[in-house]
Structure formats: C-alpha cells, structure tokens
Design a protein around this motif. Structure first.
Motif, mmCIF file in Angstrom:
data_model
loop_
_atom_site.group_PDB
_atom_site.id
_atom_site.type_symbol
_atom_site.label_atom_id
_atom_site.label_comp_id
_atom_site.label_asym_id
_atom_site.label_seq_id
_atom_site.Cartn_x
_atom_site.Cartn_y
_atom_site.Cartn_z
ATOM 1 N N UNK A 1 -8.110 2.252 -0.280
ATOM 2 C CA UNK A 1 -9.221 2.852 0.464
ATOM 3 C C UNK A 1 -9.851 3.909 -0.439
ATOM 4 N N UNK A 2 -11.069 4.339 -0.167
ATOM 5 C CA UNK A 2 -11.655 5.378 -1.024
ATOM 6 C C UNK A 2 -10.727 6.591 -1.102
ATOM 7 N N UNK A 3 -10.693 7.269 -2.254
ATOM 8 C CA UNK A 3 -9.770 8.409 -2.407
ATOM 9 C C UNK A 3 -10.000 9.518 -1.382
ATOM 10 N N UNK A 4 -11.169 9.502 -0.733
ATOM 11 C CA UNK A 4 -11.416 10.526 0.299
ATOM 12 C C UNK A 4 -10.632 10.223 1.587
ATOM 13 N N UNK A 5 -10.126 9.021 1.730
ATOM 14 C CA UNK A 5 -9.255 8.701 2.870
ATOM 15 C C UNK A 5 -7.835 9.061 2.443
ATOM 16 N N UNK A 6 -7.282 10.093 3.054
ATOM 17 C CA UNK A 6 -6.005 10.632 2.569
ATOM 18 C C UNK A 6 -4.988 10.734 3.699
ATOM 19 N N UNK B 1 0.868 -1.187 0.000
ATOM 20 C CA UNK B 1 0.000 0.000 0.000
ATOM 21 C C UNK B 1 0.902 1.232 0.000
ATOM 22 N N UNK B 2 0.523 2.234 -0.773
ATOM 23 C CA UNK B 2 1.386 3.428 -0.925
ATOM 24 C C UNK B 2 0.507 4.594 -1.356
ATOM 25 N N UNK B 3 1.080 5.778 -1.408
ATOM 26 C CA UNK B 3 0.306 6.966 -1.800
ATOM 27 C C UNK B 3 0.288 7.126 -3.317
ATOM 28 N N UNK B 4 -0.834 7.635 -3.815
ATOM 29 C CA UNK B 4 -0.916 7.912 -5.257
ATOM 30 C C UNK B 4 0.177 8.905 -5.684
#
Ligand SMILES: O=c1ccn([C@@H]2O[C@H](COP(=O)(O)O)[C@@H](O)[C@H]2O)c(=O)[nH]1
Ligand code: ZN
Ligand code: ZN
Length: 637
Positions: free
Chosen positions: A600-605, A571-574
């Motif tokens: 996770x949904x893109x709203x989870x940042x 898992x990593x950041x876009x």
C-alpha cells in the motif's frame, strides 16, 4: 478527515470535572505512608511517550503534567525546608504513544514545550528520539538548546548540517554541585540502539568507556562525591539490552570508593538493582504511570552543608547489601501517577493548597493543545476492552485477536484484493490496551502510534508462506532496528481493563478537607526488585499477565471451499522486512530485499488500519457508547 469523525465527545471537560468532584477522588486510594527523605533525593520519570495529559481512562494514573509541575515544586520546597538536596531526572522516550506528542509532526513539537515546564536537573535521550531524522533534529536544534548542560547524550551524536560533522546532541557529561554542596559527575548513556536513522550515531558503551574524554571525566580534576549514570537503558544488568553493568564495572574499577547511582529506562518496568555496596539503580516504568523516588544518605563530602537525616520525616535505612560497611543507606518507592498520591506526599495539612498557578497553567496548555489537535474526535465506539497481556494470545479480549481481524479486513491493495494474503505486524507495534467505549483520534496513537508501512512479497508459494508466522515467532530475531538482536516480548501491562477508579488504600488521607478511607486493594503494579516487594507506594493486587509472541498475522481472501491456494501475498511492515526475507529463505526460499515492494502507499501505516476499522465497524453503537460506569471516561464524560 473531519467528515469521517463521529460526534466529538466531552473529554476535554473531563479533566476539569475530575478536579471539581471531591466525591470522585473519595473513591480513590492513596499511598501506604510518607516517603523516606535522605541527604540526596531524586524524582525520576522515564518513557513518558507523550502521556502528559495523564490517563484519561484510568484515574489511577490520572494526573496530568500540570499536576506534576505543582507536585515537583512542592517537593523542591520541601527539600529546601528539610535542608537536603532533591534532583529531578528524566531518561528519555518522549514521543510515540499519545496524540499530544504524535498528532503534530515532527513528534514532540507540541508536547516538548509542555514537558519543559519541569525543572529537571538532568535528562538524557531515548531511542524514540532517533528513529526519524526530523525528530532527531528537533532534539538537536530545540530540545537540547532548552536544556543546555543538563541534557546528557554521552554516546549519541548527530550530523550538524552546518559543518557536515558529527556532534553530540547534548553534552557528554555534567560536573555540578548541588544546592547543599554535593559534587556530582553525571553521564547519560543510551543502550546500544541500532535503529536510528542515518543522521545520528550511537556509540556502543564498550567503545565509549575507552574514549579519553570519558576516562578523563571519571578521573576528573575536581573532587567527585557521587557518580550519576543516567540512561535510556534498562538498569537490570542481566537484561540483554542493558549496558549499565559495563558502565558500573568500568567506573568502579577506576574509582573504587565513590558511590554510583544509576537511573534507567527503556524496558518500561519498575525496577531497582543493587550493583555493589555503594551502587544502585532505579527504573521508573512508563507512560506517566509511575514517578520514581529514590533517597540516599551517607555520602561522604567535605563540602556538603545539608542534613544527613532530615528531621520530622522518615529517613532511608537500608544498606545496598547486608555486608555493606560504607555507611550508605537507601530507600526507593514507585509512586502511582495520580493527584491523590501527589497531594498526599506534597501537602502536610488539610489547609495546604496543592495547585500552583504554574501547574494549572500547564493543565490549561494541555487542554488547549488537545483541543487544537482535535484529539477527542471519535472514530467509533469499541464494543469491548482488548488488553495486551491480561488475556492469553488471541483470546477474545486479547488485543491481538482484534488486530488479526482488523489486518485481514482493512489492509488490502484493491488491485490484489482477490489474492489470498497473510498480513503480519510485530506485536510490539501495539503499545497499549484498547478500552471499551469511545475510540478517539488520541486513542489511535495510544494503541498503535508508529508509522511503519506495509510492504509485501507477491505470489509466495503457499508451502513457504504458511510457515512464516511460526518461523518469525520461533526465530532468533534479526531486527535491523535493535541490536544485540533480541526483540523484547510485549511489555508487561499493569492496566486492569476493568478498573477506572483508584482504590486500595487501607489508611486514611486528609486533603482539601476530604477524608478518604479505603479498604480494598485493587489491581495494579506489584513490583519485585532487589529490595523486595515493598517498593510500590500504593499496594495493589496482581494483574494476570500472559506472554505474547513477537508477531501476529491476519489473513484474507483464502478459498472458502477448504482448498489451499498455490501462492499467496505475504504482507509485512517495513520495520522488519529484512527479517521476513531471512525467514523465507530459512524455509527454502531464495528471496532478496529486491523482491520487497510497497503493498500500500507508504502513507498507509500502522497508525491507519485501526481507525479505519473503527470507522467501518464501530460507528453503529456511537449513540449509545458506554462511557462511565467503570469503562470509558471517568465521571460519565
Ligand atoms: O517503528 C517502530 C519503532 C518501535 N517499535 C516497537 O517499539 C519498541 C521500542 O520501544 P521502547 O519504548 O523503546 O521500548 C521496539 O522494540 C518495537 O517493538 C515498532 O514497532 N516500530
Ligand atoms: Zn519507551
Ligand atoms: Zn526506549
């Protein structure tokens, strides 16, 4: 989610209390001596990143934007009295770093009108104004209209939706005459930033200097006494991101005898660079910790009507180089951003009043905005201070040990919760220390302001996955957001997490009827630049600084029996997804970006996981949250 918050603390009142308690200020320190005023003087801000409320947890940087409004007006008046010129300059990165700028989208919509209360003469754009399309348009439609000719974006364009064509967000250059007759040609040049959203275009400096408009402006039809090159752009020419060296060399080749003065930013440091006998550059830190001061005398001009060496104040004395025969002399100073510093330099006698109504009004606006945004709402009570660089990586008080724990505990896709996972973020996503005591909505932006979402590649063979973090940290990075391709190390943090009061002055200051004497030099900025080590306006002792790697990984759901899993989720950041794909392939994988999807949904940042962690793990100590006494908010609030 109001119901998620704990009790609202009294931080709103803190700033007013701070004003009213002379004894609180008596514990603070003040500058080493008066500023040197020259023929032309500058106040410079950069990388304010929304910190217009000042540093509520560090009085050393405790002034707010209203205090700066009062200070700048005193200084403008002083310049008039001394018969010299004073110019105010900002070099961008106005958002992403504090609740005031980031809690209401698009970032800056609340803070920019507050920022606009300073009478800047020149401003330029930062990379943080360009990552997100809505923010870029906020600058095109609103910010650039407020500032008109003064907003310089010599190499930054945006698509005008009305025409479909690229247009400059601000102006390419400004030719103007100062109050006392100096004729100035100014440019505003962003470093070669590559992470902008696709509605804007950053023209590389090497291309810009070949454009006819630039050549014509350098060889302007009217006389030029001084070139001002401002830029969200590190001033040190050896910094791989900086294009100031190229800009200097190009202008100097065309105009061998005209002084060039640069003002830079982006690398968040205090710095001063000498380019040649008649060219220097100043960079003034970050986050409303530093106000840069530069003065110069000796500019040759037929039209200058002011004084070369104003009387009753020290004057600049230092040549750019030992061998310079130009007659140009300079001084530079890095001012700590607090009221004591501002009062010291602005007012001359004990009965001078520092606050202007305009400054007090701006302070009230900030307080009102903080309240409206609910910025002091509490997520939890941090049991300790975690710093970015004052401890070795993953030491117990190093913030990345906390990040590692929080990533493992909080970043979980419920449907894959039992699958072992590595969760990787770039350490640059953490922007500030997390201080013991109340962890507020505001603090969540201060520590982790970006909105980068969590993506993943499922079921990666463990043999590959276990090496990803080391490869990321060892690899020459290929972050699509930045070119020339080197992501900087975590920026040096000059905050001593144990210090909340200012001290360290060895002299005496009289202001508002209070005499302050200080004997102890305390930790803070200790700057070395091309003029040496005397640039810091308030001398400090050094804060330890350990370099940190570029990435940190949490993990969870690994077998507890000592066995290794066959596969894991990576898992990593876009923000750096393409780099992870490259690294995996470098380790023997055969992945493409088609293998990447949202974990996770893109709203989870990156704005989400620390508040959730605080709500889950730091709620219990809220009733006894240790504010005051050197931690948390000053004055016990
Ligand atoms: O979405 C983002 C955007 C930026 N970053 C980090 O910030 C720096 C750039 O910040 P400056 O204030 O311009 O120096 C960038 O190098 C990243 O480390 C991020 O993590 N996510
Ligand atoms: Zn910045
Ligand atoms: Zn920047």
């Amino acid at each position: 989610c109001d119901s998620c918050y704990g009790p609202v603390d009294e931080v709103i009142h803190e700033r007013l209390v701070r004003r009213m308690q002379p004894e609180a200020q008596a514990a603070t320190t003040s500058p080493k001596g008066p500023l040197e005023w020259g023929q032309l003087n500058f106040l410079h801000t950069t990388d304010t990143h929304g910190w217009l409320e000042g540093h509520l947890k560090e009085q050393n940087y405790g002034a707010d934007w209203g205090d700066f409004v009062s200070f700048s007006r005193h200084m403008v008046q002083k310049a008039g009295n001394l018969a010299v010129d004073l110019l105010l300059i900002d070099t961008g990165d106005l958002h992403d770093g504090a609740g005031l700028s980031d809690a209401a989208p698009p970032n800056g919509v609340v803070s920019n009108p507050i920022f606009d209360n300073i009478n800047y003469d020149l401003l330029t754009i930062g990379n943080h104004e360009l990552y997100v399309t809505e923010i870029a348009y906020e600058h095109f439609y609103n910010f650039s209209r407020v500032w008109g000719d003064k907003y310089l974006t010599s190499n930054v364009q945006i698509i005008n939706p009305a025409t479909g064509n690229f247009e400059y967000i601000g102006k390419q250059y400004r030719y103007f005459t100062t109050d006392h007759g100096l004729r100035i040609m100014a440019f505003g040049v962003l470093y070669n930033f590559g992470g902008n959203s696709n509605v804007s275009k950053v023209i590389k400096a090497a291309d810009m200097v070949k454009q006819q408009w630039f050549i014509d402006a350098v060889n302007y039809t009217e006389p030029i006494d001084l070139f001002l090159v401002i830029g969200h752009n590190p001033i040190r020419r050896t910094d791989s991101s900086s294009t100031f060296g190229l800009l200097h060399d190009t202008i100097r080749a065309m105009r061998p005898t005209v002084p060039i003065q640069a003002f830079g930013g982006h690398s968040h440091i205090r710095d001063f660079q000498v380019y040649d006998d008649m060219s220097t550059g100043l960079e003034s830190g970050r986050y409303c910790e530093t106000l840069g001061w530069l003065s110069m005398s000796g500019i040759q001009s037929d039209t200058y009507t002011g004084l070369m060496n104003p009387r009753g104040v020290p004057n600049p004395t230092r040549k750019a180089t030992n061998t310079s025969t130009t007659g140009l002399v300079y001084s530079r100073r890095y001012l700590d951003w607090n009221r004591l510093t501002f009062e010291y330099h602005a007012t001359n006698s004990q009965d001078s009043t520092f606050d202007y109504h305009s400054g007090l009004r701006v302070t009230t606006d900030i307080t009102d905005a903080r309240k409206a945004l609910n910025l002091s709402a509490l997520y939890g009570c941090a049991p300790a201070t975690y710093c970015q660089s004052c401890q070795p990586f993953l030491a117990s008080s190093n913030i990345f040990s906390l990040v590692q724990t929080a990533l493992g505990a909080i970043v979980v896709n419920a449907s894959r919760a039992t699958i072992p996972r590595y969760v990787i973020v770039n350490t640059g996503s953490i922007r500030f220390n997390l201080v013991k005591g109340p962890f507020t909505y505001d603090d969540s932006f201060i520590v982790s302001p970006f909105t980068d979402a969590f993506q993943y590649i499922p079921n990666v063979p463990y043999a590959l996955a276990q090496n990803v973090i080391n490869s990321l940290n060892g690899a020459t990075l290929n972050d699509k957001r930045e070119f020339p391709g080197v992501m900087p190390q975590v920026k040096y943090s000059c905050i001593d997490p144990t210090i909340s009061l200012i001290s360290g002055y060895t002299g005496e200051l009289k202001s508002h009827g209070v005499t302050r004497r200080q004997t102890i030099v305390t930790p803070g900025y200790t700057t070395t630049d091309d003029f040496g080590t005397d640039g810091d306006d308030t001398p400090h002792s050094k804060i330890p600084s350990y370099s940190q790697p570029n990435y940190v990984a949490g993990n969870a759901s690994f077998p507890t029996d000592g066995t290794t899993p066959a596969t894991v989720d990576v898992v990593f950041l876009d923000y750096f997804a393409s780099t992870v794909v490259s690294v995996l392939n470098g380790l023997g994988g055969t992945y493409t970006t088609a293998d990447v999807s949202y974990y996770l949904p893109p709203s989870f940042t990156t704005q989400t996981y620390l508040p959730l962690y605080a709500q889950q793990y730091w709620q219990a100590n809220v009733p006894n949250c240790p504010v005051g006494q050197g931690v948390g908010y000053p004055n016990g609030k």
